[in-house]
Design a protein around this motif. Structure first.
Motif, mmCIF file in Angstrom:
data_model
loop_
_atom_site.group_PDB
_atom_site.id
_atom_site.type_symbol
_atom_site.label_atom_id
_atom_site.label_comp_id
_atom_site.label_asym_id
_atom_site.label_seq_id
_atom_site.Cartn_x
_atom_site.Cartn_y
_atom_site.Cartn_z
ATOM 1 N N GLY A 110 -8.235 -10.600 2.061
ATOM 2 C CA GLY A 110 -7.266 -11.545 2.593
ATOM 3 C C GLY A 110 -5.983 -11.674 1.796
ATOM 4 O O GLY A 110 -5.183 -12.570 2.048
ATOM 5 N N VAL A 111 -5.761 -10.780 0.847
ATOM 6 C CA VAL A 111 -4.561 -10.817 0.012
ATOM 7 C C VAL A 111 -3.599 -9.727 0.459
ATOM 8 O O VAL A 111 -4.007 -8.638 0.863
ATOM 9 C CB VAL A 111 -4.929 -10.624 -1.485
ATOM 10 N N ILE A 112 -2.325 -10.039 0.385
ATOM 11 C CA ILE A 112 -1.284 -9.062 0.686
ATOM 12 C C ILE A 112 -0.625 -8.675 -0.635
ATOM 13 O O ILE A 112 -0.264 -9.543 -1.427
ATOM 14 C CB ILE A 112 -0.239 -9.655 1.651
ATOM 15 N N GLU A 113 -0.513 -7.382 -0.877
ATOM 16 C CA GLU A 113 0.105 -6.871 -2.102
ATOM 17 C C GLU A 113 1.469 -6.286 -1.748
ATOM 18 O O GLU A 113 1.541 -5.309 -1.004
ATOM 19 C CB GLU A 113 -0.769 -5.769 -2.735
ATOM 20 N N TRP A 114 2.525 -6.890 -2.260
ATOM 21 C CA TRP A 114 3.881 -6.393 -2.019
ATOM 22 C C TRP A 114 4.521 -6.007 -3.335
ATOM 23 O O TRP A 114 4.433 -6.742 -4.324
ATOM 24 C CB TRP A 114 4.737 -7.466 -1.355
ATOM 25 N N HIS A 115 5.203 -4.859 -3.323
ATOM 26 C CA HIS A 115 5.949 -4.416 -4.502
ATOM 27 C C HIS A 115 7.388 -4.105 -4.088
ATOM 28 O O HIS A 115 7.620 -3.392 -3.113
ATOM 29 C CB HIS A 115 5.319 -3.171 -5.130
ATOM 30 N N PHE A 116 8.340 -4.643 -4.838
ATOM 31 C CA PHE A 116 9.752 -4.357 -4.615
ATOM 32 C C PHE A 116 10.181 -3.262 -5.582
ATOM 33 O O PHE A 116 10.156 -3.461 -6.792
ATOM 34 C CB PHE A 116 10.606 -5.615 -4.832
ATOM 35 N N ARG A 117 10.534 -2.125 -5.028
ATOM 36 C CA ARG A 117 10.989 -0.981 -5.829
ATOM 37 C C ARG A 117 12.511 -1.056 -5.955
ATOM 38 O O ARG A 117 13.232 -1.097 -4.955
ATOM 39 C CB ARG A 117 10.573 0.309 -5.116
ATOM 40 N N TYR A 118 12.993 -1.068 -7.189
ATOM 41 C CA TYR A 118 14.432 -1.180 -7.457
ATOM 42 C C TYR A 118 15.081 0.196 -7.374
ATOM 43 O O TYR A 118 14.641 1.145 -8.015
ATOM 44 C CB TYR A 118 14.638 -1.787 -8.847
ATOM 45 N N SER A 168 2.212 -10.274 12.438
ATOM 46 C CA SER A 168 1.887 -11.379 11.540
ATOM 47 C C SER A 168 1.559 -10.870 10.143
ATOM 48 O O SER A 168 1.190 -9.718 9.950
ATOM 49 C CB SER A 168 0.708 -12.171 12.084
ATOM 50 N N LEU A 169 1.685 -11.761 9.186
ATOM 51 C CA LEU A 169 1.312 -11.432 7.811
ATOM 52 C C LEU A 169 -0.147 -11.011 7.739
ATOM 53 O O LEU A 169 -0.497 -10.102 6.989
ATOM 54 C CB LEU A 169 1.506 -12.650 6.905
ATOM 55 N N ALA A 170 -0.989 -11.666 8.512
ATOM 56 C CA ALA A 170 -2.424 -11.367 8.482
ATOM 57 C C ALA A 170 -2.702 -9.890 8.752
ATOM 58 O O ALA A 170 -3.660 -9.332 8.223
ATOM 59 C CB ALA A 170 -3.160 -12.250 9.482
ATOM 60 N N SER A 171 -1.850 -9.242 9.524
ATOM 61 C CA SER A 171 -2.065 -7.824 9.846
ATOM 62 C C SER A 171 -1.868 -6.917 8.635
ATOM 63 O O SER A 171 -2.298 -5.763 8.647
ATOM 64 C CB SER A 171 -1.140 -7.387 10.986
ATOM 65 N N LEU A 172 -1.250 -7.413 7.564
ATOM 66 C CA LEU A 172 -1.020 -6.613 6.355
ATOM 67 C C LEU A 172 -2.031 -6.900 5.245
ATOM 68 O O LEU A 172 -1.994 -6.262 4.199
ATOM 69 C CB LEU A 172 0.385 -6.881 5.813
ATOM 70 N N ALA A 202 0.868 -1.185 0.000
ATOM 71 C CA ALA A 202 0.000 0.000 0.000
ATOM 72 C C ALA A 202 0.901 1.231 0.000
ATOM 73 O O ALA A 202 1.687 1.404 -0.908
ATOM 74 C CB ALA A 202 -0.973 -0.037 1.150
ATOM 75 N N CYS A 203 0.841 2.064 1.022
ATOM 76 C CA CYS A 203 1.686 3.280 1.062
ATOM 77 C C CYS A 203 2.873 3.130 2.000
ATOM 78 O O CYS A 203 3.635 4.060 2.170
ATOM 79 C CB CYS A 203 0.904 4.486 1.533
#
Length: 119
Positions: free
Chosen positions: A92-100, A83-87, A60-61
């Motif tokens: 119920g999905v977690i969205e992660w982005h790796f910024r290079y 926990s992962l659940a908190s994100l 998210a932000c």
């Protein structure tokens, strides 16, 4: 937990597969620290010649962690023991982005993000 991953491209040839989507199923009780380390060790991030790639993991932000190709472990910005659940989003999905961030100094990136979080 379903963790949906995306990452920036590291070079023109890497752009072919952008945004490099992947999904991992991880236990909801797994800590954020454990989950980030698991994803990094899985080889999801593209290695670069010279071995000094810097990444910021965001959800998210919020910035979650700084990952550096030359480090053994990611450095967590958010509370690593939550926990992962908190994100997760409502579905119920977690969205992660790796910024290079190319070869920027990962220690400076980490310190700047930690300072910004403290304010």
């Amino acid at each position: 937990m379903k963790v949906h991953l995306t990452r920036d491209s590291v070079a023109m040839g890497d752009d072919v597969d952008a945004p490099h989507e992947d999904t991992r199923d991880l236990p909801a009780e797994m800590s954020v620290r454990e989950a980030v380390a698991f994803v990094v060790r899985s080889g999801y991030l593209a290695p670069i010649a010279g071995g000094k790639a810097s990444w910021v993991l965001t959800s998210a932000c919020a910035s979650i962690a700084v990952v550096a190709q030359q480090w053994k472990e990611p450095r967590i910005i958010t509370p690593g023991d939550c926990s992962l659940a908190s994100l997760a989003t409502d579905d119920g999905v977690i969205e992660w982005h790796f910024r290079y961030l190319a070869q920027q100094d990962p220690v400076a990136i980490y310190e700047e993000l930690r300072a910004a979080q403290a304010t």
